[in-house]
Design an enzyme around this catalytic site. Structure first.
Site, PDB file in Angstrom:
ATOM      1  N   LYS A 176      17.045  33.438  64.585  1.00  0.00           N
ATOM      2  CA  LYS A 176      15.577  33.289  64.638  1.00  0.00           C
ATOM      3  C   LYS A 176      14.879  32.867  63.285  1.00  0.00           C
ATOM      4  O   LYS A 176      15.252  33.839  62.468  1.00  0.00           O
ATOM      5  CB  LYS A 176      14.796  34.161  65.635  1.00  0.00           C
ATOM      6  CG  LYS A 176      15.055  34.199  67.219  1.00  0.00           C
ATOM      7  CD  LYS A 176      14.266  34.854  67.999  1.00  0.00           C
ATOM      8  CE  LYS A 176      14.545  34.820  69.250  1.00  0.00           C
ATOM      9  NZ  LYS A 176      13.759  35.785  70.002  1.00  0.00           N
TER      10      LYS A 176
ATOM     11  N   ARG B  36      22.693  35.731  70.589  1.00  0.00           N
ATOM     12  CA  ARG B  36      21.930  35.138  71.462  1.00  0.00           C
ATOM     13  C   ARG B  36      22.759  33.850  72.083  1.00  0.00           C
ATOM     14  O   ARG B  36      23.471  33.155  71.034  1.00  0.00           O
ATOM     15  CB  ARG B  36      20.650  34.879  70.857  1.00  0.00           C
ATOM     16  CG  ARG B  36      19.655  35.827  70.291  1.00  0.00           C
ATOM     17  CD  ARG B  36      18.700  35.153  69.674  1.00  0.00           C
ATOM     18  NE  ARG B  36      17.774  36.430  69.095  1.00  0.00           N
ATOM     19  CZ  ARG B  36      17.881  36.828  68.034  1.00  0.00           C
ATOM     20  NH1 ARG B  36      18.456  36.404  66.996  1.00  0.00           N
ATOM     21  NH2 ARG B  36      17.136  37.778  67.498  1.00  0.00           N
TER      22      ARG B  36
ATOM     23  N   ARG C 140      24.962  40.401  75.364  1.00  0.00           N
ATOM     24  CA  ARG C 140      24.215  40.649  73.897  1.00  0.00           C
ATOM     25  C   ARG C 140      23.782  42.188  74.405  1.00  0.00           C
ATOM     26  O   ARG C 140      24.151  43.077  73.397  1.00  0.00           O
ATOM     27  CB  ARG C 140      23.135  40.017  73.733  1.00  0.00           C
ATOM     28  CG  ARG C 140      22.196  40.167  72.499  1.00  0.00           C
ATOM     29  CD  ARG C 140      21.642  38.915  72.091  1.00  0.00           C
ATOM     30  NE  ARG C 140      20.484  39.505  71.295  1.00  0.00           N
ATOM     31  CZ  ARG C 140      20.316  39.205  70.088  1.00  0.00           C
ATOM     32  NH1 ARG C 140      21.531  39.179  69.391  1.00  0.00           N
ATOM     33  NH2 ARG C 140      19.101  39.813  69.358  1.00  0.00           N
TER      34      ARG C 140
ATOM     35  N   TYR D 273      17.663  50.436  73.059  1.00  0.00           N
ATOM     36  CA  TYR D 273      19.036  50.765  73.252  1.00  0.00           C
ATOM     37  C   TYR D 273      19.488  52.083  73.181  1.00  0.00           C
ATOM     38  O   TYR D 273      20.364  52.847  73.834  1.00  0.00           O
ATOM     39  CB  TYR D 273      19.872  49.987  72.509  1.00  0.00           C
ATOM     40  CG  TYR D 273      19.863  48.336  72.701  1.00  0.00           C
ATOM     41  CD1 TYR D 273      20.362  47.890  74.031  1.00  0.00           C
ATOM     42  CD2 TYR D 273      19.139  47.548  71.826  1.00  0.00           C
ATOM     43  CE1 TYR D 273      20.287  46.489  74.039  1.00  0.00           C
ATOM     44  CE2 TYR D 273      19.221  46.306  72.049  1.00  0.00           C
ATOM     45  CZ  TYR D 273      19.932  45.671  73.181  1.00  0.00           C
ATOM     46  OH  TYR D 273      19.592  44.288  73.362  1.00  0.00           O
TER      47      TYR D 273
ATOM     48  N   HIS E 102      22.679  36.818  78.296  1.00  0.00           N
ATOM     49  CA  HIS E 102      22.021  37.933  77.476  1.00  0.00           C
ATOM     50  C   HIS E 102      22.499  39.403  77.792  1.00  0.00           C
ATOM     51  O   HIS E 102      22.459  40.164  77.031  1.00  0.00           O
ATOM     52  CB  HIS E 102      20.510  37.844  77.933  1.00  0.00           C
ATOM     53  CG  HIS E 102      19.628  38.119  76.548  1.00  0.00           C
ATOM     54  ND1 HIS E 102      19.639  37.273  75.394  1.00  0.00           N
ATOM     55  CD2 HIS E 102      18.802  38.837  76.228  1.00  0.00           C
ATOM     56  CE1 HIS E 102      18.950  37.742  74.854  1.00  0.00           C
ATOM     57  NE2 HIS E 102      18.146  38.738  74.854  1.00  0.00           N
TER      58      HIS E 102
END
Length: 295
Positions: free
Chosen positions: A170, A146, A244, A276, A241
């Site tokens: 996170k 990130r 990523r 994905y 992003h």
């Protein structure tokens, strides 16, 4: 409350890389919600409880909004509250007991392998800034970080000999992610040359620095990505992003298992990673149509 909404819009633009149209839609939804709260005497977001949100939904229904539109509003507000909790602006989520209908899943935009190469080749590795920018993009794409994880990397977090990056994700969850030879080479060049030139007589624990040895901001890196995408001739929108997303998609297209990708991305729930597989399914269909003898 409008100040918090503006900060959230910046987060969606820089961290999530949403399009201008999406940002406008989220902003409209948030303004409607905040104005409703203000009209009902609620001036602090901490005072908006579940009852207040249910009252707002009734208000939307009376305005004639369809179930689909109300679901969109709820999704907008859910993201806002998730952001506020992450930033420690609130301690409890009043939406946790309110069901939000699933109205479809947004597939993130990704670059092709060729487009990633074009983006990386747009960096001028003969300059200090160019070495920094190349190393940042190589590590972001090489480890699927990130943007907030990338800009706060410290020198001690990178082990080039082992080809590993330690990431604080996170929820203060630490993970170790491998990087390849290209990312190692770019990071090594930055550490040995560009970073020393940029620091001069200063010192800093951070791996990627801007002025006065301070870490690069998310906003600055977003501008760097946009600039290099333009130089590379990539017409589609590109954000931090995007790299990523491309990292995850290219791994799965190459045969990586979902659990490994989940671990590298730092997803708490594998259902987040499963998006994905939908992208890769489209890729497999494309490959089948392109190469199977009986198209």
């Amino acid at each position: 409350m409008h100040g918090l909404a503006d900060a959230y819009m910046d987060y969606l633009t820089i961290e999530k890389g949403l399009s201008a149209n999406s940002i406008t839609a989220y902003g409209t939804d948030l303004s409607s919600y905040i104005n409703y709260l203000a009209d009902n005497g609620i001036e602090n977001i901490c005072d908006a409880d579940t009852t207040a949100i249910l009252g707002w939904l009734v208000h939307l229904t009376r305005q004639g909004l369809s179930a689909k539109s109300r679901a969109r509003y709820l999704i907008s507000i859910r993201g806002f509250y998730k952001y506020l909790i992450g930033e420690k602006r609130i301690s409890a989520n009043p939406l946790k007991d309110i069901d939000i209908p699933k109205i479809g899943q947004h597939l993130p935009g990704v670059l092709s392998v060729h487009e990633v190469e074009l983006l990386l080749n747009a960096c001028d590795a003969t300059t200090s800034k160019g070495q920094r920018n190349l190393a940042m993009m190589e590590i972001m794409y090489g480890a699927g970080l990130r943007v907030s994880e990338l800009v706060f990397l410290k020198v001690a977090d990178v082990n080039l000999d082992a080809g590993l990056v330690r990431v604080m994700g996170k929820g203060a969850k630490e993970r170790i992610v491998p990087i390849g030879s290209k990312a190692k080479a770019a990071a090594g060049l930055w550490l040995e040359q560009g970073r020393l030139m940029a620091l001069k007589q200063l010192s800093s624990d951070f791996l990627f620095i801007a002025r006065a040895g301070k870490p690069m901001t998310r906003q600055s890196f977003w501008k760097i990505i946009k600039k290099h995408a333009l130089v590379a001739g990539i017409a589609r929108p590109v954000s931090p992003h995007t790299l990523r997303h491309s990292f995850a998609t290219h791994l799965i297209e190459g045969g990586a298992d979902l659990r490994s990708v989940q671990t590298m991305l730092g997803h708490a729930d594998i259902s987040t990673t499963q998006i994905y597989t939908h992208i890769s399914r489209d890729y497999l269909i494309k490959m089948h149509h392109e190469f199977h003898p009986r198209k």
